[in-house]
Design a protein around this motif. Structure first.
Motif, short mmCIF file in Angstrom:
data_model
loop_
_atom_site.label_atom_id
_atom_site.label_comp_id
_atom_site.label_asym_id
_atom_site.label_seq_id
_atom_site.Cartn_x
_atom_site.Cartn_y
_atom_site.Cartn_z
N ARG A 487 47.52 82.66 -26.34
CA ARG A 487 46.02 82.91 -26.05
C ARG A 487 44.95 81.60 -25.91
N LEU A 488 45.02 80.92 -27.05
CA LEU A 488 44.32 79.85 -27.11
C LEU A 488 44.56 78.72 -25.82
N TRP A 489 45.88 78.76 -25.68
CA TRP A 489 46.10 77.56 -24.62
C TRP A 489 45.72 78.26 -23.03
N ASP A 490 45.67 79.57 -22.98
CA ASP A 490 45.15 80.04 -21.91
C ASP A 490 43.76 80.06 -21.67
N ILE A 491 42.82 80.18 -22.68
CA ILE A 491 41.38 79.90 -22.84
C ILE A 491 41.18 78.60 -22.70
N VAL A 492 41.66 77.52 -23.16
CA VAL A 492 41.45 76.29 -22.98
C VAL A 492 41.67 75.80 -21.33
N HIS A 493 42.90 76.37 -20.97
CA HIS A 493 43.17 75.92 -19.59
C HIS A 493 42.37 76.38 -18.65
N ARG A 494 41.65 77.70 -18.81
CA ARG A 494 40.79 78.40 -17.67
C ARG A 494 39.35 77.53 -17.95
N PHE A 495 39.03 77.28 -19.16
CA PHE A 495 37.72 76.36 -19.31
C PHE A 495 38.04 75.05 -18.40
N VAL A 496 39.19 74.15 -18.85
CA VAL A 496 39.28 72.87 -18.31
C VAL A 496 39.43 72.94 -16.54
N HIS A 497 40.17 74.10 -16.10
CA HIS A 497 40.34 74.25 -14.73
C HIS A 497 38.96 74.23 -14.07
N ASN A 498 38.17 75.00 -14.83
CA ASN A 498 36.81 75.42 -14.12
C ASN A 498 35.97 74.10 -14.07
N VAL A 499 35.99 73.72 -15.09
CA VAL A 499 35.01 72.34 -15.40
C VAL A 499 35.41 71.35 -14.47
N ILE A 500 36.86 71.08 -14.40
CA ILE A 500 37.14 69.71 -13.59
C ILE A 500 37.11 70.24 -12.15
N GLY A 501 37.21 71.49 -11.74
CA GLY A 501 37.14 71.89 -10.29
C GLY A 501 35.66 71.73 -10.04
N HIS A 502 34.49 71.76 -10.88
CA HIS A 502 33.23 71.55 -10.58
C HIS A 502 32.80 69.84 -10.07
N TYR A 503 34.00 69.10 -10.54
CA TYR A 503 33.68 67.66 -10.34
C TYR A 503 34.60 67.06 -9.27
N TYR A 504 36.05 67.54 -9.42
CA TYR A 504 36.95 67.08 -8.40
C TYR A 504 37.13 68.21 -7.29
N THR A 505 36.65 68.11 -6.30
CA THR A 505 37.01 69.30 -5.38
C THR A 505 38.08 69.27 -4.54
N CYS A 506 38.87 68.07 -4.38
CA CYS A 506 39.99 68.20 -4.04
C CYS A 506 41.18 67.10 -4.55
N ASP A 507 42.43 67.21 -4.19
CA ASP A 507 43.05 66.06 -4.81
C ASP A 507 42.95 64.56 -4.52
N SER A 508 42.39 64.29 -3.39
CA SER A 508 42.22 63.00 -3.03
C SER A 508 40.99 62.54 -3.85
N ASP A 509 40.12 63.58 -4.54
CA ASP A 509 39.19 62.88 -5.52
C ASP A 509 39.85 62.36 -6.77
N VAL A 510 40.79 63.07 -7.17
CA VAL A 510 41.75 62.69 -8.39
C VAL A 510 42.25 61.25 -7.99
N GLN A 511 42.71 61.07 -6.74
CA GLN A 511 43.67 59.90 -6.60
C GLN A 511 42.71 58.76 -6.55
N LYS A 512 41.56 58.90 -5.94
CA LYS A 512 40.76 57.82 -5.77
C LYS A 512 39.70 57.25 -6.86
N ASP A 513 39.98 58.18 -8.08
CA ASP A 513 39.02 57.88 -9.41
C ASP A 513 39.89 56.91 -9.92
N THR A 514 39.45 55.67 -10.05
CA THR A 514 40.17 54.42 -10.48
C THR A 514 40.27 54.57 -12.09
N GLU A 515 39.05 54.75 -12.41
CA GLU A 515 39.06 55.07 -13.94
C GLU A 515 39.77 55.87 -14.64
#
Length: 684
Positions: A487-515
């Motif tokens: 249950r806690l894994w699911d809560i953490v996963h949903r939170f991370v998914h939504n926060v990351i989705g706010h900053y990374y709009t597509c896979d290419s954003d991830v790929q070009k983030d050198t940091e």
């Protein structure tokens, strides 16, 4: 509220600034501190902060409020610049100051946060970014990109990798906790309350007079009466029920090590259990049929096979590498039905059964519990939470600037981790550490075993849903660690998914983030030693991959650590249930064991109380404890992440009440994954 002294009050535009000094010891300063604000349109004047009226300086925990008058709007606030100068001219005394954050309210009423969490020395000037998360490829100012690089270069000089032992995850290069950068050290409160030494633990438990007593225990009553203070309700339950088969099985699901058990789909070739041996335990049912139904389970401590057992206070101690077969009864109780204490079958390695004599069977279970101590403390606790947390923290501090959204997401999950690990290496696993000197798997065997544990470490085993499936535990009844953890894994996963989705709009954003790519690369090389067999990624190519990995990181350092840490004194304080060491070898025949044999097998009094001190140290919480879901607010400023944080906190609060309601009807409450009891980081 102090007005700034360098601009007249008739200026029409006023920015209200709050400057927060940190809570840790010596965070305050007598230096003169200057601030100025920089926006997209203009900058404020350089303003000296008024000193505290109480001490004549900027005291620990102080919040200084001041008005910053400007002739016109500065535009969107981008930076705050803080400078420190010695209070007296030509003073060479360096009185460092720790600033935790600056909060500015604009003339329009907007609140702008500037996380700092940094020490500022005399004659030093530092620039801090507004808290809006920014990826490097979205930066529009060349100056901002340069600031990111300078920040990381500075940190990489401080946070340096070091090899603790060949074949183990790397650690931070630091000689002692006092040498750590203050921004990762304990607060004043934690530092005041927390003394990570055996002497302190023995004094707290009132056991110091027994710490040099090398005699053997005369009886269990003697052990019970030696320790009368600090007993928790669970401790007393354990002391009363530790001999029971049902409680033995319960602990493999809901004790402090729920990580060893797995469904048995086929008996191991080196564990020749026959139908006749277990017929009584299976109530006349067929063993193979029960295996096919999914009612037979196994714990196998094969990693302990061949590990050098420790010599403690001049006496050789012993390790077993047992196998234990368990059965889920029609009443949904998990019970042991067969135990073999060594890996290689033979006449001198009998299979012990519940139908054997009382002390034959009890001693066999004691050897299993002692093996479980070794697996728990070194593999599932030290390696898989503490050492991995240090790897994640180090790579975050070295590769992600404060403005990076993943830094903001993770940094509160590493609170105190570097200090607690440094202290543990000194107090527990150093040459003279509590664990090294008192555990059967201490001494030379410790690194031998840890290397075997590292070899078994995989990405999928760190992801709870996959681990539960791989071990075939989806439907075993009364598995509260699984129920709460998923249950806690699911809560953490949903939170991370939504926060990351706010900053990374597509896979290419991830790929070009050198940091970000540098971050995971260091984790792969320094934490998982570039072993592709672990399944740990060397780079990220999609948002989905990133979300999964970040969920694992947060879950590991919070939920999983709570599961294997918080109950150590509850379940391990009563030594017979979780022996730190055993000083007789595993029995080779049946019918020879007595109560006297059991008492002679147990560790001596001094080793016992030092073991109690160790698990007591590892189970204490400080009053500045931070629970799961908290600590994010100071690092984020945008509306969407703040809403997601608030929403997640409410979900955790609701689940907290659900667990409390469930526990009312249980004979032994399972509280370790109650969200209020899950610390946000490996801080203990």
């Amino acid at each position: 509220m102090f007005p700034c002294c360098c601009c007249s009050r008739d200026k029409s535009v006023i920015y209200k600034a709050e400057v927060f000094t940190g809570e840790m010891l010596h965070a305050g300063t007598t230096n003169s501190i200057y601030i100025h604000l920089r926006g997209t349109m203009d900058s404020s004047h350089r303003i000296c902060l008024p000193k505290s009226r109480f001490i004549g300086g900027h005291r620990r925990g102080a919040v200084i409020e001041l008005d910053v008058f400007c002739p016109s709007s500065l535009g969107h606030l981008e930076f705050v610049v803080l400078e420190s100068e010695p209070y007296l001219p030509f003073c060479f005394l360096n009185d460092d100051w720790f600033c935790s954050k600056v909060v500015v309210t604009t003339p329009e009423g907007d609140t702008v946060n500037f996380p700092c969490y940094h020490w500022i020395s005399g004659n030093e000037r530092l620039m801090f970014r507004e808290a809006t998360g920014k990826l490097i490829f979205n930066e529009t100012w060349p100056e901002a990109i340069e600031e990111r690089k300078k920040e990381l270069q500075s940190r990489q000089k401080v946070y340096r990798w070091s090899i603790y032992a060949e074949g183990l995850p790397e650690i931070m290069k630091v000689d002692s906790a006092s040498d750590l950068p203050a921004e990762v050290r304990f607060s004043f409160t934690k530092d005041l309350e927390f003394k990570f030494t055996a002497v302190e633990a023995l004094l707290s438990l009132k056991l110091e007079t027994h710490s040099t007593n090398k005699k053997q225990w005369k009886s269990l009553d003697e052990l019970s009466h030696v320790f009368n203070g600090h007993k928790t309700d669970v401790y007393e339950y354990v002391e009363k029920n530790w001999k029971e088969d049902t409680f033995f099985g319960y602990q493999l699901l809901n004790g402090i090590n729920p990580m060893m058990i797995h469904r048995c789909s086929k008996l191991p070739e080196n564990f020749p259990v026959t139908e006749d041996m277990v017929k009584a335990s299976l109530f006349g049912k067929n063993l193979e049929a029960e295996i096919q139904k999914g009612n037979i389970f196994l714990v196998d401590y094969k990693r302990l096979h061949g590990v050098t057992a420790n010599v403690i206070h001049g006496k050789q101690h012993f390790l077993a590498a047992p196998l234990c077969l368990l059965y889920v009864t029609p009443e949904d109780k998990l019970i042991p039905i067969a135990i073999q204490l060594k890996q290689e079958p033979g006449e001198d390695n009998p299979i012990f059964l519940p139908t054997d004599s009382e002390y034959d069977w009890l001693l066999a279970k004691i050897f299993v519990r002692s093996a479980d101590f070794a697996e728990h403390e070194l593999n599932f606790h030290l390696l898989r939470t503490h050492l991995l947390a240090e790897v994640f923290a180090m790579s975050t501090l070295r590769n992600l600037p404060m403005v990076h959204p993943i830094y903001k997401l993770l940094i509160s999950h590493f609170r105190y981790t570097l200090q607690i690990n440094t202290l543990a290496r000194q107090a527990l696993i150093s040459e003279n550490g509590l664990f090294t000197e008192n555990a059967s798997v201490g001494g030379p065997g410790m690194v031998e075993f840890l290397k075997k544990a590292v070899a078994s470490l995989t990405y999928s085993s760190l992801c709870m849903p996959e681990d539960i499936t791989a071990r075939g535990l989806e439907s075993i009844p009364n598995f509260l660690y699984r129920d709460d953890g998923l249950r806690l894994w699911d809560i953490v996963h949903r939170f991370v998914h939504n926060v990351i989705g706010h900053y990374y709009t597509c896979d290419s954003d991830v790929q070009k983030d050198t940091e970000l790519q540098n971050w995971i690369e260091e984790i792969f090389f320094h934490g998982f030693l570039a072993e592709t067999s672990t399944g740990i990624p060397q780079s990220f190519s999609s948002v989905t991959e990133l979300v999964r990995f970040l969920t694992m990181v947060i879950f590991t350092v919070s939920v999983q650590h709570a599961a294997v840490n918080n109950g150590q004194f509850d379940f391990g304080g009563w030594m017979p249930n979780f022996p730190i060491s055993l000083q007789l070898p595993p029995p080779t025949t049946k019918g020879q064991c007595t109560e006297s044999t059991m008492l002679k097998t147990f560790p001596d009094i001094n080793t016992t109380v030092n073991g109690m001190a160790a698990v007591y140290l590892l189970s204490r919480q400080s009053t500045d404890y931070v629970a799961l879901g908290n600590g994010y607010q100071d690092h984020f400023s945008e509306k969407t992440p703040l809403e997601l944080i608030h929403e997640t906190q409410n979900v955790l609060k609701k689940y907290n009440f659900e667990i409390q309601g469930r526990n009312v009807s249980l004979p032994l409450s399972y509280t370790y994954l109650n969200p209020n009891n899950v610390e946000n980081s490996v801080a203990l």
